[in-house]
Design a protein around this motif. Structure first.
Motif, PDB file in Angstrom:
ATOM      1  N   GLN B  59       0.841  -1.211  -0.174  1.00 13.64           N
ATOM      2  CA  GLN B  59       0.286  -0.046  -0.015  1.00 13.64           C
ATOM      3  C   GLN B  59       1.021   0.808  -0.005  1.00 13.64           C
ATOM      4  N   THR B  94       2.611   7.314 -12.007  1.00 15.59           N
ATOM      5  CA  THR B  94       3.316   5.950 -10.712  1.00 15.59           C
ATOM      6  C   THR B  94       3.708   5.238 -10.914  1.00 15.59           C
ATOM      7  N   TYR B 120      -7.665  10.104  -4.586  1.00 15.00           N
ATOM      8  CA  TYR B 120      -7.938   9.202  -5.595  1.00 15.00           C
ATOM      9  C   TYR B 120      -7.058   9.158  -6.808  1.00 15.00           C
ATOM     10  N   GLN B 121      -7.102   8.157  -7.647  1.00 15.19           N
ATOM     11  CA  GLN B 121      -6.185   7.872  -8.819  1.00 15.19           C
ATOM     12  C   GLN B 121      -6.616   7.554 -10.040  1.00 15.19           C
ATOM     13  N   ASN B 126     -14.484   6.385  -6.801  1.00 14.56           N
ATOM     14  CA  ASN B 126     -13.394   5.506  -5.580  1.00 14.56           C
ATOM     15  C   ASN B 126     -12.195   5.601  -5.671  1.00 14.56           C
ATOM     16  N   ILE B 128      -8.554   5.421  -3.754  1.00 12.80           N
ATOM     17  CA  ILE B 128      -7.723   4.181  -3.440  1.00 12.80           C
ATOM     18  C   ILE B 128      -6.741   4.340  -2.366  1.00 12.80           C
TER      19      ILE B 128
END
Lengths: 144, 198
Positions: B59, B94, B120-121, B126, B128
């Motif tokens: 993570q 990323t 968010y990504q 939704n 992350i």
């Protein structure tokens, strides 16, 4: 009767000592936890200065030349306040060799040392990095 | 009569001693409990900032996400989309093989639970990462290349070179109605956007 009373008082005194001692240990442990939070914050402050120097050395041309960095951070004192705690930061930069040894200094490398102190939760001075064991990073000259 | 007085006196003194003992034990328990909560809160907060491994999944931490600002973005494109004191939207790769992503680091509207922090990504519905509940609002300060604060960051994207982020996490204590803000952990960290210096 008098002896019984004395024994009760003695037991009370002994029990209070044990209770006070336990209380003290719990408070000490709590103090250690809060001091460690200050250590963690101190590490973030040291990381900030390392990031800043790394960034200032980037680019073509960089913001500061390698010699300018050495001069700027040769003896810098700053205070950083976080969450009402004042961290007194001392930064020193010296030319060194690739391993960070100063006796064999080379102008291609410089070592930046950071040490700081603040007041701990028990109001003692908490040293985060010391003169003998500072946070250190060796930077390499890119030729600018 | 004198025996009765003795008994009453002993009862009063004994009660005071017992009260002292129980108060001390209660205080010790409260201090221990709060210390335990503080350790858990500090660990959680540090994990959030620096990243952690859950099972086989790495993570990423907020620091790692913020280091992507401008990565792989062409010089003709402004890598910063939004820069306010509670939100920061930017472009960056990323990883070296991925396409450029839009990343959004934001504190949304406060509720009775606190102020939720999300990352968010690309998909802005939704997250992350999040929600992580904060006691106070997120405080992002933008810094220019001379280490001065950028006062109007959203209209001066080209000046931004670094940010200072202040987060305050908290735990509900066992009596949230009385002292909800008792166990708090404030973290301040800085992130210099090296891609913007190149």
């Amino acid at each position: 009767m008098n002896i019984q009373m004395l024994l009760v008082l003695l037991a009370l005194a002994l029990f209070s000592t044990m209770l006070l001692n336990t209380y003290n240990i719990v408070l000490d442990q709590s103090g250690l936890v809060y001091d460690n939070i200050l250590y963690l914050q101190g590490q973030k402050i040291a990381d900030r200065y390392f990031q800043r120097i790394e960034s200032e050395l980037l680019g073509d041309p960089p913001i500061f030349s390698f010699t300018a960095i050495n001069s700027l951070y040769s003896n810098m004192s700053e205070t950083v306040t976080v969450n009402n705690v004042i961290f007194n930061v001392q930064i020193n930069s010296t030319y060194c060799d690739s391993l960070g040894n100063t006796p064999y200094a080379d102008t291609l490398f410089q070592k930046v040392d950071i040490q700081m102190n603040c007041l701990s939760t028990s109001l003692d001075t908490l040293y985060i990095g010391t003169l003998a064991s500072p946070f250190s990073k060796v930077f390499f000259s890119r030729g600018f | 009569m004198s025996s009765l007085l003795d008994v009453l006196g002993a009862t009063v003194v004994g009660s005071m001693v017992l009260l002292m003992i129980f108060t001390s034990l209660f205080n010790m328990q409260v201090i221990s409990y709060n210390t335990q909560l503080q350790i858990g809160l500090t660990k959680m907060s540090e994990d959030l900032i620096t990243g952690r491994k859950t099972g086989s999944i790495d993570q990423p931490g907020i620091e790692s996400i913020l280091s992507k600002v401008g990565a792989g973005v062409s010089t003709s494109t402004d890598p910063i989309i939004e820069a306010t004191s509670t939100s920061f939207k930017f472009l960056g790769q990323t990883n070296p093989t991925s396409s450029v992503s839009t990343l959004y680091f934001v504190q949304e509207s406060g509720t009775s639970e606190g102020f939720p922090l999300y990352v968010y990504q690309n998909d802005m519905s939704n997250p992350i990462i999040g929600p992580f509940w904060m006691a106070d609002t997120l405080e992002i300060t933008y810094i220019d290349m001379n280490n001065n604060v950028v006062n109007t960051p959203d209209s001066n994207h080209d000046l931004i070179r670094a940010i200072k982020v202040s987060l305050t996490f908290f735990y509900d204590t066992y009596q949230p109605d009385i002292d909800k803000r008792l166990v708090r952990h404030n973290i301040v960290f800085w992130k210099y956007f090296k891609n913007l210096y190149l």
